[in-house]
Design a protein around this motif. Structure first.
Motif, PDB file in Angstrom:
ATOM      1  N   SER A   1      -3.859   7.072  -3.335  1.00 55.00           N
ATOM      2  CA  SER A   1      -2.414   6.967  -3.102  1.00 55.00           C
ATOM      3  C   SER A   1      -2.143   6.669  -1.634  1.00 55.00           C
ATOM      4  O   SER A   1      -3.003   6.850  -0.764  1.00 55.00           O
ATOM      5  N   TYR A   2      -0.914   6.208  -1.383  1.00 53.19           N
ATOM      6  CA  TYR A   2      -0.563   5.666  -0.072  1.00 53.19           C
ATOM      7  C   TYR A   2      -0.710   6.680   1.060  1.00 53.19           C
ATOM      8  O   TYR A   2      -0.959   6.331   2.202  1.00 53.19           O
TER       9      TYR A   2
ATOM     10  N   SER B   1       3.360   3.547  -8.975  1.00 51.53           N
ATOM     11  CA  SER B   1       4.100   4.254  -7.929  1.00 51.53           C
ATOM     12  C   SER B   1       4.976   5.366  -8.518  1.00 51.53           C
ATOM     13  O   SER B   1       5.798   5.933  -7.818  1.00 51.53           O
TER      14      SER B   1
ATOM     15  N   ARG C   1      -4.179   1.814   1.028  1.00 52.55           N
ATOM     16  CA  ARG C   1      -3.855   1.268  -0.301  1.00 52.55           C
ATOM     17  C   ARG C   1      -4.989   0.421  -0.860  1.00 52.55           C
ATOM     18  O   ARG C   1      -4.853  -0.140  -1.937  1.00 52.55           O
TER      19      ARG C   1
ATOM     20  N   TYR D   1      -1.780   3.238  -5.530  1.00 56.94           N
ATOM     21  CA  TYR D   1      -1.883   1.780  -5.432  1.00 56.94           C
ATOM     22  C   TYR D   1      -3.148   1.222  -6.063  1.00 56.94           C
ATOM     23  O   TYR D   1      -3.236   0.040  -6.323  1.00 56.94           O
TER      24      TYR D   1
END
Length: 387
Positions: free
Chosen positions: A367-368, A293, A16, A351
């Motif tokens: 992204s995560y 998100s 992140r 993120y």
């Protein structure tokens, strides 16, 4: 491959934390920090080769723990800071530190991905940003125009201004500001202003945004309910000294003139979930990136509140040409604020988003699930801004 097509890179771990390497203005380079509970965490140094549209990577070990925030020194490309979690007697502590890349890290630059991953080098600790109290650090901010010798860490309800040059082995706290009020007040994020001789800081805690004068460590403005829910991120317009962008869990992005904080100057409501990151383009401040998100990245053209609300100025040469044929007088229409593009290459929460320090038309998002995507500003808009 068409010019505007995205380039995607997958890390094997969740991630992140993303930053552009600000001190590197020749190569297009981003740093990504991983979040793995089982394995040693890593810093991925991502070099984007623009001509061939390919990504080269290096991996350095960050053995201290999972990385929640990463920032690069504006003055030294071998130096960076991280905020990371470490477990101590089954208690999780959020710590902050400044690191140096080992001296030969670039030698592994263009090995195949497997080679450098098999024997990666380890980051060298320069300074622990540990105030001696049991605070949890949320982010480290470098002085924007500085020589890399001053940083601010936000830890629970304290903003600590550190001097990194007084001692070669120890960072010293030169001043602190404290959030006063009821309950468990906690900074979530902050941004050091590049204006006013780098003497101002903006911070977010809960739904409020506060401005601080770093010379006196006193509060200079406060936007009490800036967002309906938690404020996640802030960014200053690089070219308009009083303008600040914020985003939060109310799915909104807001733009403020900090001289009058009663109402935002503009509000964007394009995301359908929490907005984690907002970033102004450093060269063309009408371009604003937001990451959410809702798995999307949105590029907006906020031209009405930019430093060039009417496009570029018509110069004398153009006017004298126009005098010969008045019908063709070139005076530009003011551009309208608009969403330029919505990017949907991510399948998980986005993120972080960052503009490249070397190429103002290029940006990365993370992204995560560890997917890093590199995109370009659409060519039509780029030429409209330039021409």
């Amino acid at each position: 491959m068409e010019d505007d097509a995205p380039v995607i890179y997958g890390l094997e771990f969740q991630a992140r934390a993303l930053t552009a390497q600000t001190a590197e203005t020749d190569a297009i380079r981003f740093l990504v920090g991983t979040q793995s509970l089982k394995f040693d965490n890593q810093i991925h140094i991502i070099d984007f080769d623009d001509e061939n549209n390919i990504i080269n990577k290096n991996v350095l070990l960050h053995q201290a723990g999972e990385i929640w925030h990463i920032a690069a020194s504006p003055a030294n490309k071998a130096v960076l800071s991280t905020c990371y979690n470490k477990t101590n007697d089954s208690k999780v502590m959020s710590c902050a530190a400044v690191w140096q890349m080992p001296s030969g890290w670039e030698t592994g630059s263009h090995e195949s991905a497997d080679d450098s991953a098999q024997n990666p080098q380890t980051l060298e600790l320069l300074f622990d940003l540990d105030s001696g109290t049991q605070h949890s650090s949320s982010c480290v901010l470098w002085e924007p125009m500085g020589d890399g010798k001053r940083v601010i860490s936000l830890a629970d309800n304290q903003a600590l201004l550190w001097d990194l040059q007084e001692s070669p082995t120890k960072a010293t706290v030169s001043s602190t500001a404290t959030l006063e009020g009821k309950g468990q007040l906690k900074f979530t994020s902050g941004k050091w202003s590049p204006h006013h001789n780098c003497s101002q800081l903006a911070t977010a805690n809960d739904t409020a945004i506060r401005g601080w004068d770093l010379r006196t460590m006193s509060q200079i403005y406060c936007v009490e309910n800036a967002h309906g829910q938690l404020v996640r991120d802030l960014d200053f317009n690089p070219n308009r000294q009083y303008y600040l962008a914020s985003c939060g869990d109310d799915c909104k992005v807001k733009f403020w003139d900090v001289r009058n904080v009663q109402e935002p100057v503009k509000t964007l409501e394009e995301h359908s979930h929490w907005v984690w990151s907002v970033r102004y383009n450093q060269s063309h401040d009408q371009l604003v990136l937001t990451a959410s998100s809702d798995s999307r990245l949105i590029l907006s053209n906020m031209v009405s509140i930019s430093s060039e609300p009417f496009g570029h100025m018509v110069d004398d040469e153009e006017l004298s040409e126009g005098e010969d044929n008045p019908q063709e007088e070139k005076v530009k229409e003011p551009l309208k604020d608009s969403v330029v593009s919505t990017y949907e290459e991510h399948e998980d929460s986005v993120y972080a988003a960052e503009w490249s320090s070397a190429d103002p038309w290029l940006f990365a998002s993370l992204s995560y699930d560890g997917r890093l995507v590199i995109n370009r500003v659409p060519r039509a808009l780029k030429y409209r801004i330039l021409l």
